[in-house]
Design a protein around this motif. Structure first.
Motif, PDB file in Angstrom:
ATOM      1  N   ARG B   3       0.859  -1.187   0.000  1.00 39.96           N
ATOM      2  CA  ARG B   3       0.000   0.000   0.000  1.00 39.96           C
ATOM      3  C   ARG B   3       0.894   1.235   0.000  1.00 39.96           C
ATOM      4  O   ARG B   3       1.754   1.381   0.881  1.00 39.96           O
ATOM      5  N   ILE B   4       0.722   2.109  -0.987  1.00 41.08           N
ATOM      6  CA  ILE B   4       1.413   3.399  -0.974  1.00 41.08           C
ATOM      7  C   ILE B   4       0.407   4.462  -0.569  1.00 41.08           C
ATOM      8  O   ILE B   4      -0.665   4.581  -1.179  1.00 41.08           O
ATOM      9  N   ILE B   5       0.757   5.214   0.480  1.00 38.32           N
ATOM     10  CA  ILE B   5      -0.092   6.338   0.891  1.00 38.32           C
ATOM     11  C   ILE B   5       0.632   7.619   0.517  1.00 38.32           C
ATOM     12  O   ILE B   5       1.717   7.920   1.025  1.00 38.32           O
ATOM     13  N   ASN B   6       0.072   8.350  -0.415  1.00 40.02           N
ATOM     14  CA  ASN B   6       0.701   9.564  -0.936  1.00 40.02           C
ATOM     15  C   ASN B   6       0.106  10.790  -0.249  1.00 40.02           C
ATOM     16  O   ASN B   6      -1.044  11.140  -0.488  1.00 40.02           O
ATOM     17  N   THR B   7       0.912  11.437   0.603  1.00 40.73           N
ATOM     18  CA  THR B   7       0.397  12.598   1.348  1.00 40.73           C
ATOM     19  C   THR B   7       0.808  13.935   0.739  1.00 40.73           C
ATOM     20  O   THR B   7       0.494  14.977   1.298  1.00 40.73           O
ATOM     21  N   GLY B   8       1.542  13.901  -0.366  1.00 38.92           N
ATOM     22  CA  GLY B   8       1.989  15.163  -0.967  1.00 38.92           C
ATOM     23  C   GLY B   8       3.467  15.395  -0.728  1.00 38.92           C
ATOM     24  O   GLY B   8       4.269  14.480  -0.833  1.00 38.92           O
ATOM     25  N   GLY B   9       3.838  16.645  -0.421  1.00 39.88           N
ATOM     26  CA  GLY B   9       5.244  16.982  -0.220  1.00 39.88           C
ATOM     27  C   GLY B   9       5.946  17.294  -1.529  1.00 39.88           C
ATOM     28  O   GLY B   9       5.354  17.207  -2.616  1.00 39.88           O
ATOM     29  N   THR B  10       7.216  17.637  -1.401  1.00 37.59           N
ATOM     30  CA  THR B  10       8.008  18.053  -2.565  1.00 37.59           C
ATOM     31  C   THR B  10       8.009  17.014  -3.675  1.00 37.59           C
ATOM     32  O   THR B  10       8.032  17.355  -4.861  1.00 37.59           O
ATOM     33  N   PHE B  11       8.007  15.731  -3.306  1.00 32.74           N
ATOM     34  CA  PHE B  11       7.993  14.648  -4.298  1.00 32.74           C
ATOM     35  C   PHE B  11       6.972  14.926  -5.386  1.00 32.74           C
ATOM     36  O   PHE B  11       7.231  14.726  -6.575  1.00 32.74           O
ATOM     37  N   VAL B  69      -3.061   4.198   7.869  1.00 31.56           N
ATOM     38  CA  VAL B  69      -2.144   3.059   7.955  1.00 31.56           C
ATOM     39  C   VAL B  69      -2.799   1.920   8.735  1.00 31.56           C
ATOM     40  O   VAL B  69      -2.739   0.750   8.329  1.00 31.56           O
ATOM     41  N   ALA B  70      -3.436   2.273   9.852  1.00 34.39           N
ATOM     42  CA  ALA B  70      -4.096   1.247  10.674  1.00 34.39           C
ATOM     43  C   ALA B  70      -5.165   0.508   9.890  1.00 34.39           C
ATOM     44  O   ALA B  70      -5.342  -0.708  10.020  1.00 34.39           O
ATOM     45  N   GLY B  71      -5.867   1.247   9.053  1.00 35.45           N
ATOM     46  CA  GLY B  71      -6.973   0.661   8.307  1.00 35.45           C
ATOM     47  C   GLY B  71      -6.550  -0.108   7.064  1.00 35.45           C
ATOM     48  O   GLY B  71      -7.365  -0.815   6.461  1.00 35.45           O
ATOM     49  N   ALA B  72      -5.294   0.031   6.670  1.00 36.07           N
ATOM     50  CA  ALA B  72      -4.851  -0.635   5.437  1.00 36.07           C
ATOM     51  C   ALA B  72      -4.847  -2.144   5.627  1.00 36.07           C
ATOM     52  O   ALA B  72      -4.409  -2.647   6.660  1.00 36.07           O
ATOM     53  N   GLU B  73      -5.294  -2.856   4.625  1.00 33.52           N
ATOM     54  CA  GLU B  73      -5.269  -4.318   4.700  1.00 33.52           C
ATOM     55  C   GLU B  73      -3.845  -4.867   4.581  1.00 33.52           C
ATOM     56  O   GLU B  73      -3.542  -5.959   5.049  1.00 33.52           O
ATOM     57  N   GLU B  74      -2.987  -4.101   3.938  1.00 32.19           N
ATOM     58  CA  GLU B  74      -1.636  -4.583   3.667  1.00 32.19           C
ATOM     59  C   GLU B  74      -0.734  -4.384   4.887  1.00 32.19           C
ATOM     60  O   GLU B  74      -0.858  -3.403   5.616  1.00 32.19           O
ATOM     61  N   VAL B 105       6.301  -0.127   7.945  1.00 32.35           N
ATOM     62  CA  VAL B 105       5.949   1.181   7.385  1.00 32.35           C
ATOM     63  C   VAL B 105       7.229   1.911   7.004  1.00 32.35           C
ATOM     64  O   VAL B 105       8.125   2.062   7.835  1.00 32.35           O
ATOM     65  N   VAL B 106       7.321   2.348   5.749  1.00 30.11           N
ATOM     66  CA  VAL B 106       8.509   3.068   5.288  1.00 30.11           C
ATOM     67  C   VAL B 106       8.085   4.428   4.758  1.00 30.11           C
ATOM     68  O   VAL B 106       7.292   4.512   3.813  1.00 30.11           O
ATOM     69  N   LEU B 107       8.627   5.486   5.375  1.00 29.96           N
ATOM     70  CA  LEU B 107       8.365   6.835   4.861  1.00 29.96           C
ATOM     71  C   LEU B 107       9.454   7.231   3.878  1.00 29.96           C
ATOM     72  O   LEU B 107      10.647   6.961   4.100  1.00 29.96           O
ATOM     73  N   THR B 108       9.035   7.909   2.814  1.00 27.27           N
ATOM     74  CA  THR B 108       9.998   8.419   1.843  1.00 27.27           C
ATOM     75  C   THR B 108       9.475   9.716   1.253  1.00 27.27           C
ATOM     76  O   THR B 108       8.348  10.141   1.548  1.00 27.27           O
ATOM     77  N   GLY B 109      10.288  10.359   0.441  1.00 26.31           N
ATOM     78  CA  GLY B 109       9.911  11.639  -0.144  1.00 26.31           C
ATOM     79  C   GLY B 109      11.019  12.099  -1.063  1.00 26.31           C
ATOM     80  O   GLY B 109      11.750  11.272  -1.607  1.00 26.31           O
TER      81      GLY B 109
END
Lengths: 166, 166, 166, 166
Positions: B3-11, B69-74, B105-109
């Protein structure tokens, strides 16, 4: 420390305006550019060699590649290679690694030159560089999101995509 | 499945010629483009949400992210996030993961928008997507070649580079 | 010989990863890159000055620009300028040219920075450089395919496009 | 109204990942992209035809090109053409224009495909489109900053650059 051995292939190709064609240059510029944002944090050393389209690779080239890997001080080795005969080089390397070793060898490359569109080439290389830290000894191919033992992945030539076998 | 959660940011930032500035668009185009060569082979689902510069993220946004994240099935979750408050969101997520779970859980940007130069953004995302398969449960940051537990990595604001702590 | 006076504006903007914003750098790199394939054949000299977003241009800057044009040895002058106050600088220059001269002055610029997408910026600059050879003395604006006397063209701020007046 | 006749050549080449080579596609995508910021303001119609590397152009192609120009309603015609035999097509067109006409015909092209680096291709096309409005009837070549009668300009094959003759 990761040793990258750059043998050429599509990953490295650049357009030569005088010749009017894409050529494999005898340098590591594409690899260095793909690794620019990583360089400081990961110890990586690049060895450039052969610099051929993999269709033009001969058995002597494969032997030289095996020697290069055997001689590397690092256990983690990433090889940039043309996609057309990546499987043959992987088999040659696997025979040697099976006997010799504790090395983790990951072959990668690209269908589109980094110089034309850097996304796929960067993605393949970074997946190889990332995965090599986690793998057990053996010979792997990292292409198109897959990082698999070399005999579980193959190039689908109609789609231009590497796929899991079976 | 990742699951990728895209929250925005410079990326995700793109240039808006009318406004004359970079904006965080409410879409996942940059993420999709960075994953184009991977898509077929890796099962990835993208959830777009928040779509903010991380300096503008509020506690309510962080709570919403934890719930997402908590609700994600993955179990494998990659979060694309602005770099300026990535550490705060990571801490919020870590408190929750410690209690709840088996999620990785891995955060990136990115420091440079994918739309301006795709290399760094692609490299960071692919290192997250690759590493998430190998990690133990916990909250990590994948930036600039490093994939580390979130409290062992920090942003060097002078250099614009994430570094190992200590 | 054509004199190019580079005053900054969006044409020149580059992304600064540390600041996280686009800045007008105090150099002529974008102009030089746009002219790379032309350089040998056309005698062009570049003067860099002011280096501002045109919204920040003051009357003193406009006076300095007029002096720069007046002092140029060349009759053919192309000015790279931010689009927001291009019309005001054009009027200032026109008052002066009407009195003084035989100079052909063409203002140009871009809605999208060359560093983000070089196509529009290159097109605008090349249309200015090409047209300046054929024009009668006066002050012109070359933007978006139009090369017109400065008072016959205006920026449509909703569309982000220069248009013929009337 | 300007008629653009797109015959192919390096200007249009795109990388085909399956074939592993650059091909001349049977479409006008590169031309349309180069003209994107101009389109609304300048009346331009594009005719796509032949779509060949100019080394593969035959006499029948040149005859077809002359007929295409002869049949165009517009007096202003820009032809996108491979650089290797641009001079031969120009001579064929010149014989015909001398007899027939009031047409202003400008041939242009590129040494580097628009899809690999759009700057040179855009610059050449825009110089042709800009200059065609100011020229007297005849056949011209617009390349690398020069817009000259076709028999006063030639391709320097060592440098990959068009130059003034003499």
């Amino acid at each position: 420390m990761i040793r990258i051995i750059n043998t050429g292939g599509t990953f490295n190709k650049r357009y030569d305006p005088i010749a009017g064609t894409l050529v494999v240059p005898a340098d590591d510029r594409a690899v260095e550019a793909a690794l620019a944002s990583v360089g400081g944090n990961v110890e990586i050393a690049i060895t450039g060699t052969i610099y051929k389209d993999s269709l033009e690779m001969e058995e002597a080239d494969r032997a030289a590649l095996c020697e290069e890997v055997a001689g590397a001080e690092e256990d983690a080795v990433v090889i940039i290679h043309g996609t057309d005969t990546m499987d043959r080089s992987a088999r040659a390397l696997a025979a040697w690694v099976q006997v010799a070793g504790k090395k983790r060898v990951v072959l990668t490359g690209a269908m589109v030159p980094f110089s034309i569109d850097p996304v796929e080439a960067t993605a393949n290389l970074i997946s190889a560089v990332t995965a090599v830290e986690y793998l057990d000894p053996g010979v792997y191919v990292a292409m198109h999101g897959l990082v698999l033992p070399h005999d579980e992945i193959t190039k689908n030539r109609e789609l231009g995509l590497f796929e899991r076998i079976g």
